[in-house]
Write a protein that holds these residues in place. Structure first.
Motif, mmCIF file in Angstrom:
data_model
loop_
_atom_site.group_PDB
_atom_site.id
_atom_site.type_symbol
_atom_site.label_atom_id
_atom_site.label_comp_id
_atom_site.label_asym_id
_atom_site.label_seq_id
_atom_site.Cartn_x
_atom_site.Cartn_y
_atom_site.Cartn_z
ATOM 1 N N MET A 166 0.776 -1.085 -0.044
ATOM 2 C CA MET A 166 -0.013 -0.197 -0.061
ATOM 3 C C MET A 166 0.698 1.286 -0.019
ATOM 4 O O MET A 166 1.792 1.199 0.729
ATOM 5 C CB MET A 166 -1.138 -0.106 1.189
ATOM 6 C CG MET A 166 -2.139 -0.940 1.228
ATOM 7 S SD MET A 166 -3.182 -0.932 -0.219
ATOM 8 C CE MET A 166 -3.397 1.096 -0.096
ATOM 9 N N VAL A 167 0.492 2.363 -0.862
ATOM 10 C CA VAL A 167 1.008 3.657 -0.784
ATOM 11 C C VAL A 167 -0.091 4.685 -0.352
ATOM 12 O O VAL A 167 -1.060 5.018 -0.738
ATOM 13 C CB VAL A 167 1.580 4.068 -2.194
ATOM 14 C CG1 VAL A 167 1.908 5.292 -2.227
ATOM 15 C CG2 VAL A 167 2.528 2.917 -2.875
ATOM 16 N N ILE A 168 0.156 5.162 1.033
ATOM 17 C CA ILE A 168 -1.038 5.696 1.940
ATOM 18 C C ILE A 168 -0.641 7.372 1.448
ATOM 19 O O ILE A 168 0.414 7.864 1.768
ATOM 20 C CB ILE A 168 -0.847 5.515 3.397
ATOM 21 C CG1 ILE A 168 -0.785 4.049 3.623
ATOM 22 C CG2 ILE A 168 -1.864 6.162 3.915
ATOM 23 C CD1 ILE A 168 -2.044 3.251 3.151
ATOM 24 N N ARG A 169 -1.567 7.638 0.984
ATOM 25 C CA ARG A 169 -1.371 9.277 0.528
ATOM 26 C C ARG A 169 -2.845 10.112 1.309
ATOM 27 O O ARG A 169 -2.969 9.814 2.475
ATOM 28 C CB ARG A 169 -1.404 9.450 -0.870
ATOM 29 C CG ARG A 169 -0.191 8.818 -1.317
ATOM 30 C CD ARG A 169 0.130 9.611 -2.837
ATOM 31 N NE ARG A 169 1.341 8.732 -3.341
ATOM 32 C CZ ARG A 169 1.455 7.829 -4.414
ATOM 33 N NH1 ARG A 169 0.189 7.469 -4.887
ATOM 34 N NH2 ARG A 169 2.534 7.494 -4.804
ATOM 35 N N ASP A 170 -3.742 10.570 0.549
ATOM 36 C CA ASP A 170 -4.581 11.641 1.086
ATOM 37 C C ASP A 170 -6.177 11.270 0.550
ATOM 38 O O ASP A 170 -6.883 11.847 0.891
ATOM 39 C CB ASP A 170 -4.377 12.998 0.613
ATOM 40 C CG ASP A 170 -2.978 13.492 1.229
ATOM 41 O OD1 ASP A 170 -2.392 13.003 2.101
ATOM 42 O OD2 ASP A 170 -2.211 14.312 0.263
ATOM 43 N N SER A 171 -6.134 10.315 -0.185
ATOM 44 C CA SER A 171 -7.752 9.984 -0.830
ATOM 45 C C SER A 171 -8.471 9.057 -0.174
ATOM 46 O O SER A 171 -9.743 8.791 -0.291
ATOM 47 C CB SER A 171 -7.561 9.443 -2.146
ATOM 48 O OG SER A 171 -7.076 8.156 -2.410
ATOM 49 N N VAL A 172 -7.963 8.680 1.152
ATOM 50 C CA VAL A 172 -8.729 7.694 2.033
ATOM 51 C C VAL A 172 -8.702 8.132 3.508
ATOM 52 O O VAL A 172 -7.714 8.721 3.822
ATOM 53 C CB VAL A 172 -8.256 6.303 1.882
ATOM 54 C CG1 VAL A 172 -9.025 5.391 2.793
ATOM 55 C CG2 VAL A 172 -8.470 5.746 0.384
ATOM 56 N N ARG A 173 -9.770 8.083 3.930
ATOM 57 C CA ARG A 173 -9.626 8.518 5.527
ATOM 58 C C ARG A 173 -10.408 7.527 6.374
ATOM 59 O O ARG A 173 -11.456 7.176 5.993
ATOM 60 C CB ARG A 173 -10.453 9.841 5.736
ATOM 61 C CG ARG A 173 -10.491 10.460 7.266
ATOM 62 C CD ARG A 173 -10.694 11.989 7.068
ATOM 63 N NE ARG A 173 -9.716 12.856 6.427
ATOM 64 C CZ ARG A 173 -9.687 13.955 6.249
ATOM 65 N NH1 ARG A 173 -10.788 14.642 6.597
ATOM 66 N NH2 ARG A 173 -8.593 14.782 5.628
ATOM 67 N N ALA A 174 -10.053 7.321 7.496
ATOM 68 C CA ALA A 174 -10.588 6.358 8.341
ATOM 69 C C ALA A 174 -11.641 6.942 8.996
ATOM 70 O O ALA A 174 -11.928 7.975 9.520
ATOM 71 C CB ALA A 174 -9.538 5.821 9.286
#
Length: 343
Positions: free
Chosen positions: A335-343
Protein backbone atom coordinates in the motif's frame (compact mmCIF):
# COMPACT_ATOMS: atom_id res chain seq x y z
CA UNK A 1 36.80 12.23 -39.41
CA UNK A 2 39.45 11.80 -36.74
CA UNK A 3 40.55 8.20 -36.20
CA UNK A 4 42.24 6.35 -33.39
CA UNK A 5 45.41 6.26 -35.50
CA UNK A 6 45.32 10.07 -35.89
CA UNK A 7 45.23 10.53 -32.14
CA UNK A 8 48.05 8.02 -31.60
CA UNK A 9 50.24 9.69 -34.23
CA UNK A 10 49.82 13.17 -32.77
CA UNK A 11 50.37 11.94 -29.21
CA UNK A 12 53.37 9.87 -30.31
CA UNK A 13 52.00 6.75 -28.64
CA UNK A 14 50.72 3.43 -29.92
CA UNK A 15 47.10 2.88 -30.89
CA UNK A 16 46.98 0.28 -28.10
CA UNK A 17 47.82 3.00 -25.57
CA UNK A 18 45.00 5.24 -26.84
CA UNK A 19 42.60 2.28 -26.71
CA UNK A 20 43.62 1.51 -23.13
CA UNK A 21 43.05 5.13 -22.11
CA UNK A 22 39.56 4.99 -23.57
CA UNK A 23 38.60 1.64 -22.10
CA UNK A 24 40.79 1.14 -19.03
CA UNK A 25 42.40 4.49 -18.18
CA UNK A 26 43.75 3.37 -14.80
CA UNK A 27 46.13 1.01 -16.59
CA UNK A 28 48.06 3.94 -18.11
CA UNK A 29 50.48 6.23 -16.26
CA UNK A 30 48.72 9.44 -15.12
CA UNK A 31 51.04 11.79 -17.04
CA UNK A 32 50.56 9.89 -20.32
CA UNK A 33 46.83 9.53 -19.71
CA UNK A 34 46.31 13.25 -19.11
CA UNK A 35 48.37 14.23 -22.16
CA UNK A 36 46.55 11.86 -24.51
CA UNK A 37 43.12 12.72 -23.10
CA UNK A 38 43.82 16.38 -23.78
CA UNK A 39 44.69 15.54 -27.41
CA UNK A 40 41.53 13.43 -27.71
CA UNK A 41 39.47 16.44 -26.63
CA UNK A 42 41.35 18.85 -28.91
CA UNK A 43 40.84 16.59 -31.93
CA UNK A 44 37.20 15.94 -30.95
CA UNK A 45 37.76 12.20 -31.34
CA UNK A 46 34.76 9.90 -30.85
CA UNK A 47 35.18 6.11 -30.80
CA UNK A 48 33.53 4.16 -33.62
CA UNK A 49 30.89 2.39 -31.53
CA UNK A 50 29.70 0.23 -34.42
CA UNK A 51 33.21 -1.05 -35.05
CA UNK A 52 33.69 -1.71 -31.34
CA UNK A 53 30.42 -3.62 -31.09
CA UNK A 54 31.26 -5.76 -34.10
CA UNK A 55 34.72 -6.48 -32.72
CA UNK A 56 33.42 -7.72 -29.40
CA UNK A 57 30.26 -9.33 -30.83
CA UNK A 58 28.00 -7.09 -28.74
CA UNK A 59 25.89 -4.04 -29.55
CA UNK A 60 25.37 -3.12 -25.87
CA UNK A 61 21.71 -2.71 -26.80
CA UNK A 62 18.59 -4.31 -25.31
CA UNK A 63 15.33 -4.42 -27.25
CA UNK A 64 12.08 -3.63 -25.43
CA UNK A 65 8.66 -4.39 -26.96
CA UNK A 66 5.54 -2.92 -25.38
CA UNK A 67 1.99 -2.40 -26.54
CA UNK A 68 0.61 0.86 -25.17
CA UNK A 69 2.50 4.11 -24.90
CA UNK A 70 -0.51 5.49 -23.00
CA UNK A 71 -0.23 2.95 -20.18
CA UNK A 72 1.81 4.67 -17.48
CA UNK A 73 2.64 1.32 -15.85
CA UNK A 74 4.59 0.34 -18.98
CA UNK A 75 6.39 3.69 -19.06
CA UNK A 76 7.32 3.23 -15.39
CA UNK A 77 8.76 -0.20 -16.25
CA UNK A 78 10.75 1.29 -19.13
CA UNK A 79 12.14 3.95 -16.78
CA UNK A 80 13.36 1.16 -14.50
CA UNK A 81 14.87 -0.72 -17.44
CA UNK A 82 16.66 2.42 -18.60
CA UNK A 83 18.02 3.15 -15.14
CA UNK A 84 19.82 -0.19 -14.90
CA UNK A 85 20.80 -0.20 -18.58
CA UNK A 86 22.56 3.16 -18.41
CA UNK A 87 24.32 2.21 -15.17
CA UNK A 88 25.77 -0.79 -17.01
CA UNK A 89 26.69 1.06 -20.25
CA UNK A 90 23.79 -0.40 -22.24
CA UNK A 91 21.19 1.46 -24.26
CA UNK A 92 17.56 0.61 -24.98
CA UNK A 93 15.88 0.23 -28.37
CA UNK A 94 12.15 0.25 -27.66
CA UNK A 95 9.18 -0.22 -29.96
CA UNK A 96 5.45 0.30 -29.38
CA UNK A 97 3.15 -2.18 -31.17
CA UNK A 98 -0.62 -2.40 -31.54
CA UNK A 99 -1.21 -5.72 -33.32
CA UNK A 100 0.35 -9.10 -34.08
CA UNK A 101 1.88 -8.10 -37.42
CA UNK A 102 3.56 -5.02 -35.97
CA UNK A 103 4.83 -7.03 -33.01
CA UNK A 104 6.49 -9.55 -35.34
CA UNK A 105 7.95 -6.80 -37.55
CA UNK A 106 9.30 -4.98 -34.51
CA UNK A 107 10.89 -8.12 -33.12
CA UNK A 108 12.56 -8.91 -36.44
CA UNK A 109 13.80 -5.31 -36.68
CA UNK A 110 15.36 -5.59 -33.25
CA UNK A 111 17.08 -8.84 -34.20
CA UNK A 112 18.42 -7.24 -37.39
CA UNK A 113 19.99 -4.53 -35.23
CA UNK A 114 21.98 -7.21 -33.36
CA UNK A 115 20.51 -6.57 -29.92
CA UNK A 116 22.08 -8.43 -27.02
CA UNK A 117 18.75 -9.32 -25.40
CA UNK A 118 15.04 -8.58 -25.52
CA UNK A 119 12.40 -7.71 -22.91
CA UNK A 120 8.73 -8.17 -23.86
CA UNK A 121 6.24 -6.25 -21.73
CA UNK A 122 2.58 -7.40 -21.56
CA UNK A 123 1.17 -7.43 -25.10
CA UNK A 124 -2.23 -5.82 -24.48
CA UNK A 125 -3.21 -4.83 -28.02
CA UNK A 126 -6.61 -3.40 -27.01
CA UNK A 127 -8.72 -3.66 -23.87
CA UNK A 128 -11.63 -1.22 -24.34
CA UNK A 129 -14.43 -3.80 -24.63
CA UNK A 130 -14.83 -7.50 -24.08
CA UNK A 131 -14.70 -8.03 -27.85
CA UNK A 132 -11.44 -6.09 -27.98
CA UNK A 133 -10.16 -8.15 -25.07
CA UNK A 134 -10.94 -11.45 -26.77
CA UNK A 135 -9.28 -10.29 -30.00
CA UNK A 136 -6.31 -9.05 -28.02
CA UNK A 137 -5.92 -12.35 -26.18
CA UNK A 138 -5.89 -14.16 -29.54
CA UNK A 139 -3.25 -11.81 -30.97
CA UNK A 140 -1.19 -12.02 -27.79
CA UNK A 141 -1.31 -15.80 -27.98
CA UNK A 142 -0.21 -15.78 -31.61
CA UNK A 143 2.72 -13.49 -30.86
CA UNK A 144 3.92 -15.45 -27.85
CA UNK A 145 3.66 -18.66 -29.86
CA UNK A 146 5.73 -17.04 -32.61
CA UNK A 147 8.22 -15.83 -30.00
CA UNK A 148 8.66 -19.30 -28.50
CA UNK A 149 9.17 -20.80 -31.96
CA UNK A 150 11.82 -18.36 -33.21
CA UNK A 151 13.66 -18.18 -29.89
CA UNK A 152 14.49 -21.88 -30.15
CA UNK A 153 16.81 -21.03 -33.04
CA UNK A 154 18.23 -17.83 -31.54
CA UNK A 155 20.85 -17.76 -28.82
CA UNK A 156 19.40 -14.55 -27.46
CA UNK A 157 18.61 -13.83 -23.80
CA UNK A 158 14.92 -12.97 -23.52
CA UNK A 159 12.51 -12.06 -20.74
CA UNK A 160 8.75 -11.66 -20.68
CA UNK A 161 6.67 -9.71 -18.17
CA UNK A 162 3.45 -11.42 -16.98
CA UNK A 163 3.27 -13.99 -19.79
CA UNK A 164 5.38 -17.13 -19.36
CA UNK A 165 7.13 -18.42 -22.47
CA UNK A 166 9.22 -21.57 -22.84
CA UNK A 167 12.95 -20.94 -22.61
CA UNK A 168 12.59 -17.35 -21.44
CA UNK A 169 12.89 -15.73 -18.03
CA UNK A 170 9.74 -14.18 -16.56
CA UNK A 171 8.63 -11.50 -14.13
CA UNK A 172 4.99 -11.56 -13.06
CA UNK A 173 2.58 -9.51 -10.97
CA UNK A 174 0.26 -10.99 -8.35
CA UNK A 175 -3.03 -9.25 -9.09
CA UNK A 176 -4.89 -11.33 -6.52
CA UNK A 177 -2.49 -10.13 -3.84
CA UNK A 178 -2.81 -6.55 -5.11
CA UNK A 179 -6.58 -6.71 -4.61
CA UNK A 180 -6.25 -8.43 -1.23
CA UNK A 181 -4.03 -5.78 0.29
CA UNK A 182 -6.36 -3.08 -1.07
CA UNK A 183 -9.48 -4.61 0.45
CA UNK A 184 -7.71 -5.54 3.69
CA UNK A 185 -6.60 -1.94 4.08
CA UNK A 186 -10.10 -0.54 3.56
CA UNK A 187 -11.72 -3.07 5.86
CA UNK A 188 -8.92 -2.65 8.40
CA UNK A 189 -9.62 1.07 8.81
CA UNK A 190 -13.31 0.42 9.33
CA UNK A 191 -14.82 0.85 5.86
CA UNK A 192 -17.90 -1.30 5.39
CA UNK A 193 -19.95 0.15 2.53
CA UNK A 194 -17.43 -0.34 -0.27
CA UNK A 195 -18.28 -0.20 -3.97
CA UNK A 196 -15.94 -1.24 -6.78
CA UNK A 197 -15.17 0.26 -10.19
CA UNK A 198 -13.87 -2.39 -12.59
CA UNK A 199 -13.52 -3.06 -16.30
CA UNK A 200 -16.24 -4.11 -18.72
CA UNK A 201 -13.86 -6.90 -19.77
CA UNK A 202 -14.65 -9.11 -16.74
CA UNK A 203 -11.76 -11.43 -17.45
CA UNK A 204 -8.09 -11.80 -16.64
CA UNK A 205 -6.77 -9.50 -13.92
CA UNK A 206 -10.10 -7.62 -13.77
CA UNK A 207 -12.02 -10.78 -12.90
CA UNK A 208 -9.35 -11.77 -10.35
CA UNK A 209 -9.73 -8.42 -8.59
CA UNK A 210 -13.54 -8.60 -8.63
CA UNK A 211 -13.48 -12.05 -7.06
CA UNK A 212 -11.23 -10.85 -4.24
CA UNK A 213 -13.53 -7.86 -3.63
CA UNK A 214 -16.63 -10.02 -3.46
CA UNK A 215 -14.94 -12.67 -1.33
CA UNK A 216 -13.66 -10.18 1.23
CA UNK A 217 -17.06 -8.47 1.44
CA UNK A 218 -18.82 -11.80 2.04
CA UNK A 219 -16.23 -12.86 4.61
CA UNK A 220 -17.09 -9.70 6.56
CA UNK A 221 -20.86 -10.24 6.19
CA UNK A 222 -21.20 -7.22 3.93
CA UNK A 223 -23.01 -8.82 0.99
CA UNK A 224 -25.64 -6.07 1.00
CA UNK A 225 -23.01 -3.49 0.10
CA UNK A 226 -21.52 -5.36 -2.87
CA UNK A 227 -21.77 -3.21 -5.97
CA UNK A 228 -19.55 -3.26 -9.06
CA UNK A 229 -19.70 -0.50 -11.67
CA UNK A 230 -18.05 -1.70 -14.91
CA UNK A 231 -16.73 0.73 -17.50
CA UNK A 232 -13.86 0.96 -20.03
CA UNK A 233 -10.59 1.15 -18.08
CA UNK A 234 -9.99 4.87 -18.57
CA UNK A 235 -10.24 8.12 -16.61
CA UNK A 236 -13.53 8.76 -18.42
CA UNK A 237 -14.75 5.31 -17.39
CA UNK A 238 -13.98 6.06 -13.75
CA UNK A 239 -15.80 9.39 -14.00
CA UNK A 240 -18.91 7.75 -15.48
CA UNK A 241 -18.89 4.99 -12.85
CA UNK A 242 -18.70 7.48 -9.97
CA UNK A 243 -21.46 9.56 -11.59
CA UNK A 244 -23.64 6.44 -11.47
CA UNK A 245 -22.83 5.86 -7.80
CA UNK A 246 -23.64 9.46 -6.98
CA UNK A 247 -27.01 9.22 -8.73
CA UNK A 248 -27.91 5.95 -7.01
CA UNK A 249 -29.01 7.52 -3.75
CA UNK A 250 -26.96 4.96 -1.80
CA UNK A 251 -23.50 6.46 -1.72
CA UNK A 252 -20.80 4.11 -0.39
CA UNK A 253 -18.21 5.07 2.22
CA UNK A 254 -15.36 4.07 -0.10
CA UNK A 255 -14.76 3.14 -3.72
CA UNK A 256 -12.18 0.53 -4.72
CA UNK A 257 -10.95 1.37 -8.22
CA UNK A 258 -9.32 -1.51 -10.09
CA UNK A 259 -6.69 0.83 -11.55
CA UNK A 260 -5.45 4.37 -11.00
CA UNK A 261 -7.08 5.68 -14.19
CA UNK A 262 -10.47 4.71 -12.76
CA UNK A 263 -9.55 6.36 -9.46
CA UNK A 264 -8.56 9.68 -11.05
CA UNK A 265 -11.85 9.80 -12.95
CA UNK A 266 -13.75 8.88 -9.79
CA UNK A 267 -12.14 11.71 -7.83
CA UNK A 268 -12.94 14.19 -10.61
CA UNK A 269 -16.55 13.02 -10.63
CA UNK A 270 -16.85 13.25 -6.85
CA UNK A 271 -15.78 16.89 -6.89
CA UNK A 272 -18.13 17.59 -9.82
CA UNK A 273 -20.98 16.12 -7.80
CA UNK A 274 -20.18 18.27 -4.76
CA UNK A 275 -18.50 15.51 -2.73
CA UNK A 276 -15.32 16.15 -0.81
CA UNK A 277 -12.63 13.45 -1.08
CA UNK A 278 -11.83 11.96 1.41
CA UNK A 279 -14.11 13.77 3.89
CA UNK A 280 -17.36 12.48 2.41
CA UNK A 281 -16.14 9.56 0.31
CA UNK A 282 -12.81 7.71 0.10
CA UNK A 283 -11.29 6.62 -3.20
CA UNK A 284 -8.52 4.04 -3.52
CA UNK A 285 -6.67 2.89 -6.63
CA UNK A 286 -4.47 0.08 -7.88
CA UNK A 287 -1.05 0.22 -9.64
CA UNK A 288 0.60 3.41 -8.22
CA UNK A 289 1.51 4.84 -11.60
CA UNK A 290 3.67 7.93 -11.51
CA UNK A 291 0.88 10.49 -11.83
CA UNK A 292 -1.11 9.04 -8.90
CA UNK A 293 0.70 11.37 -6.53
CA UNK A 294 -0.19 14.37 -8.72
CA UNK A 295 -3.96 14.16 -8.18
CA UNK A 296 -5.88 16.27 -5.69
CA UNK A 297 -6.02 14.82 -3.18
CA UNK A 298 -3.01 12.58 -3.77
CA UNK A 299 -4.16 9.04 -4.49
CA UNK A 300 -3.91 6.24 -1.96
CA UNK A 301 -3.23 3.10 -3.98
CA UNK A 302 -1.74 -0.39 -3.95
CA UNK A 303 1.58 -0.42 -5.79
CA UNK A 304 2.18 -2.70 -8.75
CA UNK A 305 5.89 -1.93 -8.24
CA UNK A 306 6.29 -1.25 -11.97
CA UNK A 307 9.57 0.66 -11.88
CA UNK A 308 11.24 -1.99 -9.73
CA UNK A 309 9.88 -4.64 -12.12
CA UNK A 310 11.67 -2.85 -14.95
CA UNK A 311 14.90 -2.68 -12.98
CA UNK A 312 14.72 -6.38 -12.14
CA UNK A 313 13.95 -7.27 -15.75
CA UNK A 314 17.09 -5.47 -16.94
CA UNK A 315 19.20 -7.01 -14.18
CA UNK A 316 17.96 -10.49 -15.13
CA UNK A 317 18.72 -9.92 -18.82
CA UNK A 318 22.26 -8.79 -17.96
CA UNK A 319 22.77 -11.94 -15.91
CA UNK A 320 21.52 -14.07 -18.80
CA UNK A 321 23.92 -12.25 -21.14
CA UNK A 322 26.75 -13.19 -18.78
CA UNK A 323 25.65 -16.82 -19.02
CA UNK A 324 24.17 -17.02 -15.52
CA UNK A 325 21.03 -18.91 -14.57
CA UNK A 326 18.14 -16.78 -13.30
CA UNK A 327 14.99 -17.67 -11.42
CA UNK A 328 11.60 -16.31 -12.41
CA UNK A 329 10.45 -13.46 -10.18
CA UNK A 330 7.07 -12.46 -8.73
CA UNK A 331 6.81 -8.82 -7.73
CA UNK A 332 5.90 -7.78 -4.21
CA UNK A 333 3.00 -5.34 -3.78
CA UNK A 334 2.26 -2.87 -0.98
CA UNK A 335 0.00 0.00 0.00
CA UNK A 336 1.02 3.58 -0.70
CA UNK A 337 -0.84 5.74 1.82
CA UNK A 338 -1.58 9.25 0.62
CA UNK A 339 -4.63 11.48 1.02
CA UNK A 340 -7.66 10.08 -0.83
CA UNK A 341 -8.76 7.69 1.93
CA UNK A 342 -9.74 8.62 5.48
CA UNK A 343 -10.49 6.26 8.35
Amino acid sequence: MTTLEDVAKRANVSTMTVSRILNNPQSVKPATRERVQKIIEEMNYRPNLLAKSLARGSSRTIGVIYSSIYNQAYLDMIMGINEVAYANDYCIMSTNVDNYQNAVKSFEMLIANQIDGVIVLPMEMSMSTREDFNASIAEMGDFYHYLEKVMKDLKLPALTVSQRCEGMANISFDFVRLAEITMDYLLGIGKRSIAMISSVVQDGLWLEKERVYERRMREMGLEQFIRIERRPATVQGGHAAMDSLCRSGALPDAVYCANDYFAIGAIQSAWSNGLRVPDEISVIGNDDVQFSEMTFPKLTTASLNSRLAGKRAMEMILRRIRGEQVEDAVMEHFMVIRDSVRA
